[in-house]
Write a protein that holds these residues in place. Sequence first.
Motif, PDB file in Angstrom:
ATOM      1  N   PRO A 177      52.973  32.206  48.844  1.00  0.00           N
ATOM      2  CA  PRO A 177      53.715  32.541  47.619  1.00  0.00           C
ATOM      3  C   PRO A 177      53.004  32.107  46.343  1.00  0.00           C
ATOM      4  O   PRO A 177      53.418  32.487  45.254  1.00  0.00           O
ATOM      5  N   LEU A 178      51.918  31.324  46.461  1.00  0.00           N
ATOM      6  CA  LEU A 178      51.295  30.739  45.276  1.00  0.00           C
ATOM      7  C   LEU A 178      50.537  31.774  44.444  1.00  0.00           C
ATOM      8  O   LEU A 178      49.931  32.708  44.973  1.00  0.00           O
ATOM      9  N   CYS A 179      50.567  31.556  43.147  1.00  0.00           N
ATOM     10  CA  CYS A 179      49.877  32.427  42.196  1.00  0.00           C
ATOM     11  C   CYS A 179      48.377  32.403  42.449  1.00  0.00           C
ATOM     12  O   CYS A 179      47.772  31.337  42.598  1.00  0.00           O
ATOM     13  N   LEU A 180      47.766  33.565  42.461  1.00  0.00           N
ATOM     14  CA  LEU A 180      46.331  33.677  42.715  1.00  0.00           C
ATOM     15  C   LEU A 180      45.494  33.208  41.534  1.00  0.00           C
ATOM     16  O   LEU A 180      44.301  32.955  41.684  1.00  0.00           O
ATOM     17  N   HIS A 191      55.992  35.081  36.035  1.00  0.00           N
ATOM     18  CA  HIS A 191      55.075  33.938  36.027  1.00  0.00           C
ATOM     19  C   HIS A 191      53.689  34.355  35.555  1.00  0.00           C
ATOM     20  O   HIS A 191      53.077  33.673  34.718  1.00  0.00           O
ATOM     21  N   LEU A 192      53.210  35.483  36.069  1.00  0.00           N
ATOM     22  CA  LEU A 192      51.872  35.936  35.694  1.00  0.00           C
ATOM     23  C   LEU A 192      51.766  36.206  34.204  1.00  0.00           C
ATOM     24  O   LEU A 192      50.737  35.949  33.584  1.00  0.00           O
ATOM     25  N   PHE A 193      52.860  36.725  33.598  1.00  0.00           N
ATOM     26  CA  PHE A 193      52.809  37.131  32.185  1.00  0.00           C
ATOM     27  C   PHE A 193      53.979  36.523  31.408  1.00  0.00           C
ATOM     28  O   PHE A 193      55.049  37.126  31.327  1.00  0.00           O
ATOM     29  N   PHE A 194      53.844  35.332  30.785  1.00  0.00           N
ATOM     30  CA  PHE A 194      52.600  34.592  30.632  1.00  0.00           C
ATOM     31  C   PHE A 194      52.869  33.113  30.867  1.00  0.00           C
ATOM     32  O   PHE A 194      52.393  32.257  30.130  1.00  0.00           O
ATOM     33  N   GLU A 195      53.669  32.821  31.896  1.00  0.00           N
ATOM     34  CA  GLU A 195      53.934  31.423  32.234  1.00  0.00           C
ATOM     35  C   GLU A 195      52.723  30.765  32.888  1.00  0.00           C
ATOM     36  O   GLU A 195      52.532  29.551  32.775  1.00  0.00           O
ATOM     37  N   CYS A 196      51.916  31.567  33.567  1.00  0.00           N
ATOM     38  CA  CYS A 196      50.722  31.064  34.244  1.00  0.00           C
ATOM     39  C   CYS A 196      49.736  30.489  33.226  1.00  0.00           C
ATOM     40  O   CYS A 196      49.429  31.134  32.208  1.00  0.00           O
ATOM     41  N   PRO A 197      49.217  29.281  33.448  1.00  0.00           N
ATOM     42  CA  PRO A 197      48.271  28.676  32.497  1.00  0.00           C
ATOM     43  C   PRO A 197      47.033  29.539  32.248  1.00  0.00           C
ATOM     44  O   PRO A 197      46.504  29.562  31.132  1.00  0.00           O
ATOM     45  N   TYR A 198      46.577  30.247  33.283  1.00  0.00           N
ATOM     46  CA  TYR A 198      45.378  31.075  33.148  1.00  0.00           C
ATOM     47  C   TYR A 198      45.626  32.219  32.157  1.00  0.00           C
ATOM     48  O   TYR A 198      44.863  32.408  31.197  1.00  0.00           O
ATOM     49  N   THR A 199      46.692  32.999  32.379  1.00  0.00           N
ATOM     50  CA  THR A 199      46.956  34.136  31.505  1.00  0.00           C
ATOM     51  C   THR A 199      47.425  33.685  30.116  1.00  0.00           C
ATOM     52  O   THR A 199      47.151  34.350  29.121  1.00  0.00           O
ATOM     53  N   TRP A 200      48.110  32.553  30.058  1.00  0.00           N
ATOM     54  CA  TRP A 200      48.547  32.044  28.764  1.00  0.00           C
ATOM     55  C   TRP A 200      47.356  31.663  27.888  1.00  0.00           C
ATOM     56  O   TRP A 200      47.367  31.866  26.674  1.00  0.00           O
ATOM     57  N   LEU A 257      41.849  38.363  44.890  1.00  0.00           N
ATOM     58  CA  LEU A 257      42.468  38.622  46.190  1.00  0.00           C
ATOM     59  C   LEU A 257      41.554  39.409  47.117  1.00  0.00           C
ATOM     60  O   LEU A 257      41.394  39.056  48.294  1.00  0.00           O
ATOM     61  N   HIS A 258      40.925  40.465  46.600  1.00  0.00           N
ATOM     62  CA  HIS A 258      40.189  41.391  47.461  1.00  0.00           C
ATOM     63  C   HIS A 258      38.690  41.112  47.539  1.00  0.00           C
ATOM     64  O   HIS A 258      38.066  41.413  48.562  1.00  0.00           O
ATOM     65  N   LEU A 259      38.107  40.555  46.465  1.00  0.00           N
ATOM     66  CA  LEU A 259      36.658  40.349  46.452  1.00  0.00           C
ATOM     67  C   LEU A 259      36.267  38.879  46.419  1.00  0.00           C
ATOM     68  O   LEU A 259      35.070  38.562  46.513  1.00  0.00           O
ATOM     69  N   ASN A 260      37.247  38.011  46.236  1.00  0.00           N
ATOM     70  CA  ASN A 260      36.976  36.571  46.159  1.00  0.00           C
ATOM     71  C   ASN A 260      35.994  36.250  45.030  1.00  0.00           C
ATOM     72  O   ASN A 260      35.126  35.386  45.151  1.00  0.00           O
ATOM     73  N   VAL A 261      36.149  36.984  43.914  1.00  0.00           N
ATOM     74  CA  VAL A 261      35.319  36.778  42.725  1.00  0.00           C
ATOM     75  C   VAL A 261      36.216  36.199  41.633  1.00  0.00           C
ATOM     76  O   VAL A 261      37.292  36.719  41.361  1.00  0.00           O
ATOM     77  N   PHE A 262      35.741  35.109  41.001  1.00  0.00           N
ATOM     78  CA  PHE A 262      36.544  34.402  40.007  1.00  0.00           C
ATOM     79  C   PHE A 262      35.856  34.471  38.645  1.00  0.00           C
ATOM     80  O   PHE A 262      34.661  34.208  38.532  1.00  0.00           O
ATOM     81  N   ARG A 263      36.631  34.825  37.621  1.00  0.00           N
ATOM     82  CA  ARG A 263      36.115  34.860  36.260  1.00  0.00           C
ATOM     83  C   ARG A 263      36.921  33.898  35.392  1.00  0.00           C
ATOM     84  O   ARG A 263      38.119  33.714  35.608  1.00  0.00           O
ATOM     85  N   SER A 264      36.255  33.345  34.407  1.00  0.00           N
ATOM     86  CA  SER A 264      36.915  32.380  33.524  1.00  0.00           C
ATOM     87  C   SER A 264      37.757  33.108  32.484  1.00  0.00           C
ATOM     88  O   SER A 264      37.515  34.289  32.182  1.00  0.00           O
ATOM     89  N   PRO A 265      38.745  32.438  31.889  1.00  0.00           N
ATOM     90  CA  PRO A 265      39.515  33.059  30.801  1.00  0.00           C
ATOM     91  C   PRO A 265      38.625  33.516  29.647  1.00  0.00           C
ATOM     92  O   PRO A 265      38.867  34.562  29.050  1.00  0.00           O
ATOM     93  N   ASP A 266      37.581  32.747  29.339  1.00  0.00           N
ATOM     94  CA  ASP A 266      36.685  33.122  28.241  1.00  0.00           C
ATOM     95  C   ASP A 266      35.994  34.454  28.499  1.00  0.00           C
ATOM     96  O   ASP A 266      35.796  35.262  27.581  1.00  0.00           O
TER      97      ASP A 266
END
Length: 300
Positions: A177-180, A191-200, A257-266
Motif C-alpha cells: 500500500p505504500l506510496c512509490l 496523497h500523491l497530489f500533493f500530500e506526498c513530500p516528493y510531489t509537494w 514501478l515499471h522501470l525501477n528508474v528514480f529521478r529527483s524532484p529537481d
Amino acid sequence: WTTMPNRRFSWQVNKLLKLSPLLYQWIKLRVSNGINCRFWTDNWSSLGSMRQYLQLGNTSLGIPEQATLASLYTNGGWQIPPARSETQVQVHAILTTLHLNEEDDYYVWEIEGKTTTKYSIGQVYDHLRIHEASVPWHQTVWNKGGIPRHSFLSWLLVLNRCPTRDIIIGWGLPTSPLCLLCNLQCESRNHLFFECPYTWSIWSVLFRRCGFQPERDWTRVLEQLQRQNRRSPIGILSLLCWQSCLYWSWSERNTRLHLNVFRSPDSLIKRIDRQIRDRILSLRSANPSSSSVMMQQWLS
C-alpha cells in the motif's frame, strides 16, 4: 441497415452496428429517379423503414428484397399489390405523393430539423452521447491552451480513475500500500497530489511562480483553480502548471514501478519548466500579448 452484430466481427464493428437504429432516423434519402432508393431498407419516407413499418401488418407485399422505387414504377404508375391493411394503405398514400424525375437520388443528414449533405462528427456525437449536467471542474480540466495528454490525465485523476495502490487493493489484487514516491504513507490520489513530500517539493516551488500560494490538499487545490479566471494569461499559466505537475509526478510514479528508474524532484522541475516555456512560446503566434504576460510571470 441489414447487417446484424455478429461475434465473428470485431468489437468496433459490432459497436457501430448497434448504433444503426439511432443513426437510421437521421440519414434520409431524397428520392429523385428512384434508381438507388431501396424500398425496404432506405429511409426514404416519413414512415421510416418499410421493413419495420410493414411488420405490423405481417406482410411483405410481394415486393422483392432488393427492389428499388424505380423498379416498382412503370408506365406512370406504381406496380404494387392492392392494400390489405391500414399500414399498406399508408404506404400507397406515400407513394402517390412521389414523382420520379431524371435527377439522381441523394442522402442527407437531418438532425432536429436541420438538414445538411455534410457529415459532422461533432453534431452526431453530441446527439449520441448521454447529456448530463456540467461538472464545476470541466473548464479547469479542458482548458484553452492546455496540453492534450496532460488534460486527459487530469480528467482521469479528477474522476479518480488512475490505478493508484489504494484502488488496486480495492480490486482485490495483492500489492504494497505504500506510496512509490515517498514510501512513507499509503498511496492514493489525494496523497500523491500533493500530500506526498516528493510531489509537494515540486508543486510548492512551481505554483508560486504563477503568483499563487499553493495548497497541499487535492480538494482545496481544485477549488483554488476553479476560482481563477481561466481565460486570463495567469489563469492559463496556473492550469498549465497544475496539469504538468500531475502529469510528470504520475509519470515518475510509473517509471519507478515499471522501470525501477528514480529521478529527483529537481530533475522534474527542470523538465516541467522547459515544457511550460515551450508551450507559452507556441501560443505566441495566436496571442502575442497573452504569451508575453505568461512568460514574464513564469520567469519572475
